[in-house]
Design a protein around this motif. Structure first.
Motif, PDB file in Angstrom:
ATOM      1  N   VAL A  27       8.255  15.736 -34.112  1.00  0.00           N
ATOM      2  CA  VAL A  27       7.826  16.809 -33.256  1.00  0.00           C
ATOM      3  C   VAL A  27       7.282  16.313 -32.260  1.00  0.00           C
ATOM      4  CG1 VAL A  27       6.224  18.482 -33.379  1.00  0.00           C
ATOM      5  CG2 VAL A  27       7.582  18.442 -35.014  1.00  0.00           C
ATOM      6  N   TRP A  28       6.531  15.294 -32.205  1.00  0.00           N
ATOM      7  CA  TRP A  28       5.950  14.495 -31.053  1.00  0.00           C
ATOM      8  C   TRP A  28       7.125  14.018 -30.163  1.00  0.00           C
ATOM      9  CZ3 TRP A  28       5.452   9.842 -28.771  1.00  0.00           C
ATOM     10  CH2 TRP A  28       4.421  10.076 -27.569  1.00  0.00           C
ATOM     11  N   ALA A  29       7.957  13.176 -30.878  1.00  0.00           N
ATOM     12  CA  ALA A  29       8.803  12.444 -29.877  1.00  0.00           C
ATOM     13  C   ALA A  29       9.599  13.499 -29.130  1.00  0.00           C
ATOM     14  CB  ALA A  29       9.851  11.461 -31.061  1.00  0.00           C
ATOM     15  N   ALA A  32       9.179  16.724 -25.337  1.00  0.00           N
ATOM     16  CA  ALA A  32       9.468  16.875 -23.804  1.00  0.00           C
ATOM     17  C   ALA A  32      10.726  17.731 -23.637  1.00  0.00           C
ATOM     18  CB  ALA A  32       9.773  15.573 -23.132  1.00  0.00           C
ATOM     19  N   ASP A  33      11.219  18.047 -24.835  1.00  0.00           N
ATOM     20  CA  ASP A  33      12.622  18.748 -24.897  1.00  0.00           C
ATOM     21  C   ASP A  33      12.511  20.257 -25.290  1.00  0.00           C
ATOM     22  OD1 ASP A  33      13.969  16.335 -23.928  1.00  0.00           O
ATOM     23  OD2 ASP A  33      14.444  15.916 -26.055  1.00  0.00           O
ATOM     24  N   ARG A  34      11.164  20.382 -25.800  1.00  0.00           N
ATOM     25  CA  ARG A  34      10.944  21.904 -26.186  1.00  0.00           C
ATOM     26  C   ARG A  34       9.445  22.046 -26.287  1.00  0.00           C
ATOM     27  NH1 ARG A  34      13.362  20.095 -32.138  1.00  0.00           N
ATOM     28  NH2 ARG A  34      11.432  18.929 -32.688  1.00  0.00           N
ATOM     29  N   PRO A  35       9.117  23.297 -25.875  1.00  0.00           N
ATOM     30  CA  PRO A  35       7.679  23.460 -26.018  1.00  0.00           C
ATOM     31  C   PRO A  35       6.747  23.305 -27.315  1.00  0.00           C
ATOM     32  CG  PRO A  35       8.826  25.477 -25.106  1.00  0.00           C
ATOM     33  CD  PRO A  35       9.801  24.500 -25.853  1.00  0.00           C
ATOM     34  N   THR A  36       5.783  22.483 -27.311  1.00  0.00           N
ATOM     35  CA  THR A  36       5.212  21.691 -28.590  1.00  0.00           C
ATOM     36  C   THR A  36       3.490  21.651 -28.268  1.00  0.00           C
ATOM     37  OG1 THR A  36       6.800  20.315 -28.859  1.00  0.00           O
ATOM     38  CG2 THR A  36       4.816  19.952 -29.896  1.00  0.00           C
ATOM     39  N   VAL A  70      -6.010  16.495 -26.755  1.00  0.00           N
ATOM     40  CA  VAL A  70      -5.450  17.274 -25.890  1.00  0.00           C
ATOM     41  C   VAL A  70      -5.146  16.481 -24.505  1.00  0.00           C
ATOM     42  CG1 VAL A  70      -5.681  19.656 -24.079  1.00  0.00           C
ATOM     43  CG2 VAL A  70      -6.623  19.424 -26.541  1.00  0.00           C
ATOM     44  N   ALA A  71      -6.021  15.834 -24.155  1.00  0.00           N
ATOM     45  CA  ALA A  71      -5.846  14.822 -22.909  1.00  0.00           C
ATOM     46  C   ALA A  71      -4.774  13.817 -23.283  1.00  0.00           C
ATOM     47  CB  ALA A  71      -7.195  14.091 -22.532  1.00  0.00           C
ATOM     48  N   ALA A  72      -4.707  13.364 -24.423  1.00  0.00           N
ATOM     49  CA  ALA A  72      -3.718  12.157 -24.375  1.00  0.00           C
ATOM     50  C   ALA A  72      -2.404  12.526 -25.151  1.00  0.00           C
ATOM     51  CB  ALA A  72      -4.403  11.325 -25.665  1.00  0.00           C
ATOM     52  N   PHE A  73      -2.297  13.953 -25.595  1.00  0.00           N
ATOM     53  CA  PHE A  73      -0.985  14.351 -26.022  1.00  0.00           C
ATOM     54  C   PHE A  73       0.270  13.972 -25.481  1.00  0.00           C
ATOM     55  CE2 PHE A  73       2.004  17.451 -27.817  1.00  0.00           C
ATOM     56  CZ  PHE A  73       1.791  17.404 -29.081  1.00  0.00           C
ATOM     57  N   ARG A  74       0.422  14.049 -24.193  1.00  0.00           N
ATOM     58  CA  ARG A  74       1.597  13.911 -23.351  1.00  0.00           C
ATOM     59  C   ARG A  74       1.913  12.248 -23.470  1.00  0.00           C
ATOM     60  NH1 ARG A  74       1.457  17.273 -17.492  1.00  0.00           N
ATOM     61  NH2 ARG A  74       1.433  19.319 -18.798  1.00  0.00           N
TER      62      ARG A  74
END
Length: 342
Positions: A27-29, A32-36, A70-74
């Motif tokens: 899911v994390w990987a 960028a391809d879908r809203p998460t 939240v800050a690190a998630f991207r």
């Protein structure tokens, strides 16, 4: 309201030997391809790192708290560390790690009740493994209800809902033998299940006047008593009571005609009398994207609609769609209530 203003979803690790780590990484990987929505994994970072290596994934892991998640998630997969006391081997559950499984649940519930996390999503656990370590609850949901009651002082009746794009379905009785269902179907249980469902559809799903379709127990809803008396003697009086209290309720309906396309347009949730009556249509209509939602708790809880799948762990073939749907729904419900506890 954005996820950044209400905090991340707290995601428990589930059984570390199952596919929880695999699907969390996936899911994390693919974020960028879908809203998460941002989530904070509550579990063992070393297990995640080892599983990522086994799966050939490069996933940076960041140990942090809710604001940091939240800050690190991207840039990194955020983890609130809960260490596993014994080595974790994919596909080989170990009761020695049961304490870490429950510690992760305890921690995530505490974060949600404190308002630091917006909602709870849970990876699958293996009840048999926990029982071996002395776990005294029938299942995951009952444990969450006990945690809620101890934290708030108010007893909770958890209600299971399978929510998918095409159907929401609630079983009144769940994990009991079919032969025991008629005795378990008391008027009070049916009534409480319906009122809790309606309350959460209003407060969390944004449906001001939810429409409930209530299934009969017997074929053809008893056919006037010819095929069983429970529909008229037990279920119908509850429907009359609910209608008198202003709820939009129909039934008891023959279950074999409740789930086709036109029928589903007439209601917001199907209230079913036993496990398979609800879960067969729910899974047939949304196997990969249905979500298990627990209603009646003082916090939002979702989970993927599958188990630990030990045979798939570490092999790179587990599908993450249901976990992604669970995270998305948890975040959506949190936005609906402004990230506050009900």
């Amino acid at each position: 309201m954005s996820e950044t203003s209400i905090g991340p979803v707290a995601l428990t690790m589930g059984d570390p030997a199952g596919i929880g780590p695999d699907i969390t990484l996936s899911v994390w990987a693919k974020r960028a391809d879908r809203p998460t929505p941002p989530f904070l994994y509550v579990g063992d970072p070393a297990v995640l790192a080892a599983r990522a290596k086994l799966l050939g994934q490069t996933v940076p892991i960041c140990e942090t708290d809710c604001p940091g998640a939240v800050a690190a998630f991207r840039q990194a997969l955020p983890v609130w560390p809960v260490r596993s006391p014994a080595p974790v081997i994919p596909g080989n559950p170990d009761a020695a790690n049961a304490s870490a499984v429950t510690d992760a649940i305890d921690t995530a519930v505490r974060l949600v009740l404190a308002g630091e996390a917006s909602a709870l999503a849970t990876n699958p656990i293996a009840k048999a493994v926990l029982y071996e370590a002395g776990f005294r609850f029938p299942g995951h949901t009952e444990y969450l209800a006990d945690l809620a009651a101890r934290a708030t002082g108010v007893a909770a009746l958890p209600v299971m809902m399978l929510a998918g794009p095409k159907l929401r379905a609630v079983p009144v009785t769940i994990h009991i033998p079919l032969k025991d269902v008629p005795a378990a179907l008391t008027p009070d249980l049916i009534y409480e299940t319906c009122t809790i469902t309606a309350a959460d559809l209003r407060s969390r799903f944004g449906l001001p006047a939810p429409r409930l379709a209530i299934a009969g127990l017997n074929p053809h809803a008893g056919e006037g008593g010819a095929l069983g008396r429970e529909d008229d003697a037990v279920i119908r009086p509850v429907i009359d009571r609910l209608r008198a209290e202003g709820l939009d309720v129909v039934g008891p309906l023959p279950a074999d005609t409740m789930f086709h396309d036109r029928a589903r347009e007439t209601y917001d949730v199907a209230i079913c009398m036993y496990h398979d009556q609800a879960l067969i249509p729910a899974k047939a209509l949304g196997f990969d994207d249905s979500v298990n939602v627990t209603l009646g708790l003082p916090f939002i809880r979702t989970s993927p609609d599958h188990g630990t799948a030990f045979s798939l762990a570490g092999k790179g073939i587990a599908r993450e769609e249901s976990l992604l749907a669970a995270l998305r729904l948890a975040a959506e419900l949190a936005r609906n209530v402004g990230g506050t506890k009900r």
